[in-house]
Design a protein around this motif. Structure first.
Motif, PDB file in Angstrom:
ATOM      1  N   GLN A  13      68.160 -52.191  13.866  1.00 13.25           N
ATOM      2  CA  GLN A  13      67.815 -51.919  12.480  1.00 13.25           C
ATOM      3  C   GLN A  13      68.582 -52.842  11.548  1.00 13.25           C
ATOM      4  N   ALA A  14      68.026 -53.060  10.372  1.00 18.87           N
ATOM      5  CA  ALA A  14      68.712 -53.858   9.366  1.00 18.87           C
ATOM      6  C   ALA A  14      70.108 -53.303   9.118  1.00 18.87           C
ATOM      7  N   GLY A  15      71.071 -54.207   9.012  1.00 13.84           N
ATOM      8  CA  GLY A  15      72.454 -53.814   8.850  1.00 13.84           C
ATOM      9  C   GLY A  15      73.206 -53.666  10.151  1.00 13.84           C
ATOM     10  N   GLY A  16      72.502 -53.726  11.261  1.00  9.52           N
ATOM     11  CA  GLY A  16      73.114 -53.587  12.562  1.00  9.52           C
ATOM     12  C   GLY A  16      73.705 -54.887  13.062  1.00  9.52           C
ATOM     13  N   PHE A  17      74.061 -54.886  14.342  1.00 13.41           N
ATOM     14  CA  PHE A  17      74.729 -56.032  14.917  1.00 13.41           C
ATOM     15  C   PHE A  17      74.294 -56.258  16.358  1.00 13.41           C
ATOM     16  N   LEU A  18      74.424 -57.504  16.799  1.00 16.21           N
ATOM     17  CA  LEU A  18      74.174 -57.906  18.174  1.00 16.21           C
ATOM     18  C   LEU A  18      75.148 -59.016  18.538  1.00 16.21           C
ATOM     19  N   ARG A  19      75.418 -59.139  19.829  1.00 19.64           N
ATOM     20  CA  ARG A  19      76.220 -60.249  20.327  1.00 19.64           C
ATOM     21  C   ARG A  19      75.431 -60.982  21.399  1.00 19.64           C
ATOM     22  N   LEU A  20      75.108 -62.230  21.128  1.00 19.45           N
ATOM     23  CA  LEU A  20      74.392 -63.062  22.076  1.00 19.45           C
ATOM     24  C   LEU A  20      75.369 -63.864  22.924  1.00 19.45           C
ATOM     25  N   LEU A  86      72.718 -57.686  10.071  1.00 20.28           N
ATOM     26  CA  LEU A  86      71.441 -58.322  10.361  1.00 20.28           C
ATOM     27  C   LEU A  86      70.381 -57.940   9.333  1.00 20.28           C
ATOM     28  N   LYS A  87      69.527 -58.900   9.037  1.00 24.26           N
ATOM     29  CA  LYS A  87      68.440 -58.742   8.091  1.00 24.26           C
ATOM     30  C   LYS A  87      67.111 -58.970   8.798  1.00 24.26           C
ATOM     31  N   PRO A  88      66.019 -58.410   8.274  1.00 22.68           N
ATOM     32  CA  PRO A  88      64.715 -58.670   8.890  1.00 22.68           C
ATOM     33  C   PRO A  88      64.396 -60.157   9.025  1.00 22.68           C
ATOM     34  N   GLU A  89      64.849 -60.969   8.091  1.00 17.23           N
ATOM     35  CA  GLU A  89      64.587 -62.396   8.162  1.00 17.23           C
ATOM     36  C   GLU A  89      65.359 -63.107   9.269  1.00 17.23           C
ATOM     37  N   ASP A  90      66.265 -62.397   9.929  1.00 20.19           N
ATOM     38  CA  ASP A  90      66.945 -62.945  11.101  1.00 20.19           C
ATOM     39  C   ASP A  90      66.091 -62.834  12.359  1.00 20.19           C
ATOM     40  N   THR A  91      64.980 -62.132  12.277  1.00 15.62           N
ATOM     41  CA  THR A  91      64.094 -61.962  13.424  1.00 15.62           C
ATOM     42  C   THR A  91      63.583 -63.312  13.904  1.00 15.62           C
ATOM     43  N   ALA A  92      63.804 -63.605  15.176  1.00 16.66           N
ATOM     44  CA  ALA A  92      63.409 -64.891  15.747  1.00 16.66           C
ATOM     45  C   ALA A  92      63.770 -64.903  17.221  1.00 16.66           C
ATOM     46  N   VAL A  93      63.280 -65.923  17.913  1.00 15.49           N
ATOM     47  CA  VAL A  93      63.784 -66.233  19.240  1.00 15.49           C
ATOM     48  C   VAL A  93      64.998 -67.130  19.064  1.00 15.49           C
ATOM     49  N   TYR A  94      66.108 -66.744  19.652  1.00 12.50           N
ATOM     50  CA  TYR A  94      67.345 -67.496  19.527  1.00 12.50           C
ATOM     51  C   TYR A  94      67.578 -68.328  20.784  1.00 12.50           C
ATOM     52  N   TYR A  95      67.861 -69.611  20.589  1.00 12.18           N
ATOM     53  CA  TYR A  95      68.082 -70.548  21.671  1.00 12.18           C
ATOM     54  C   TYR A  95      69.494 -71.108  21.610  1.00 12.18           C
ATOM     55  N   CYS A  96      70.129 -71.231  22.756  1.00 10.48           N
ATOM     56  CA  CYS A  96      71.383 -71.962  22.803  1.00 10.48           C
ATOM     57  C   CYS A  96      71.120 -73.377  23.293  1.00 10.48           C
ATOM     58  N   GLN A 120      64.894 -62.924  22.452  1.00 10.53           N
ATOM     59  CA  GLN A 120      64.273 -62.373  21.260  1.00 10.53           C
ATOM     60  C   GLN A 120      65.231 -61.454  20.516  1.00 10.53           C
ATOM     61  N   VAL A 121      65.342 -61.669  19.210  1.00 10.68           N
ATOM     62  CA  VAL A 121      66.079 -60.783  18.322  1.00 10.68           C
ATOM     63  C   VAL A 121      65.107 -60.265  17.277  1.00 10.68           C
ATOM     64  N   THR A 122      64.960 -58.958  17.199  1.00  9.95           N
ATOM     65  CA  THR A 122      64.069 -58.338  16.232  1.00  9.95           C
ATOM     66  C   THR A 122      64.861 -57.364  15.377  1.00  9.95           C
ATOM     67  N   VAL A 123      64.778 -57.537  14.068  1.00 10.33           N
ATOM     68  CA  VAL A 123      65.496 -56.687  13.124  1.00 10.33           C
ATOM     69  C   VAL A 123      64.462 -55.926  12.305  1.00 10.33           C
ATOM     70  N   SER A 124      64.463 -54.618  12.421  1.00 13.15           N
ATOM     71  CA  SER A 124      63.511 -53.783  11.708  1.00 13.15           C
ATOM     72  C   SER A 124      64.079 -53.354  10.364  1.00 13.15           C
ATOM     73  N   SER A 125      63.196 -53.096   9.416  1.00 14.39           N
ATOM     74  CA  SER A 125      63.604 -52.675   8.090  1.00 14.39           C
ATOM     75  C   SER A 125      63.735 -51.167   8.012  1.00 14.39           C
TER      76      SER A 125
END
Length: 125
Positions: A13-20, A86-96, A120-125
């Motif tokens: 969810q928006a405002g949350g966090f992830l570690r890639l 995290l924001k919804p606009e952060d939604t994307a496929v992340y590549y290293c 895949q990183v998906t951030v919901s509103s």
């Protein structure tokens, strides 16, 4: 040949966090920098963050500065991306990506030699 494997993506969810995480493996190789890029549907792949391997200097896109932190574990040949607020606009496929030697800076895809498959990183509103 170098293989890069990303992990840690998911739905938050928006405002949350992830570690890639992204682990590099293969034959012995030198690394000047590793970076993270992202690509949303219908958009070009864009720079997110990079880190110089030997000295640890970091670089960030303005859109993530203050929210994301890139780091690395030299022994594990692994780069991390801590993603907070995290924001919804952060939604994307992340590549290293891995840069063997410096030539084109850190902010363009052409400067990197190896790429992971993406997570895949998906951030919901």
């Amino acid at each position: 040949q170098v293989q890069l494997v990303e992990s840690g993506g998911g739905l938050v969810q928006a405002g949350g966090f992830l570690r890639l995480s992204c682990a590099a493996s293969g034959r012995a190789f030198s690394t000047y920098a590793m970076g993270w890029f992202r690509q949303a549907p219908g958009k070009e792949r864009e720079f997110v963050a990079a880190i110089r391997w030997s000295v640890g200097s970091t670089y960030y896109a303005d859109s993530v500065k203050g929210r994301f932190t890139i780091s690395r574990d030299i022994a594990k040949k692994t780069v991390y991306l801590q993603m907070n607020s995290l924001k919804p606009e952060d939604t994307a496929v992340y590549y290293c990506a891995l840069q063997e030697s410096y030539r084109n800076g850190f902010g363009g895809t052409a400067g990197y030699d190896y790429w992971g498959q993406g997570t895949q990183v998906t951030v919901s509103s």
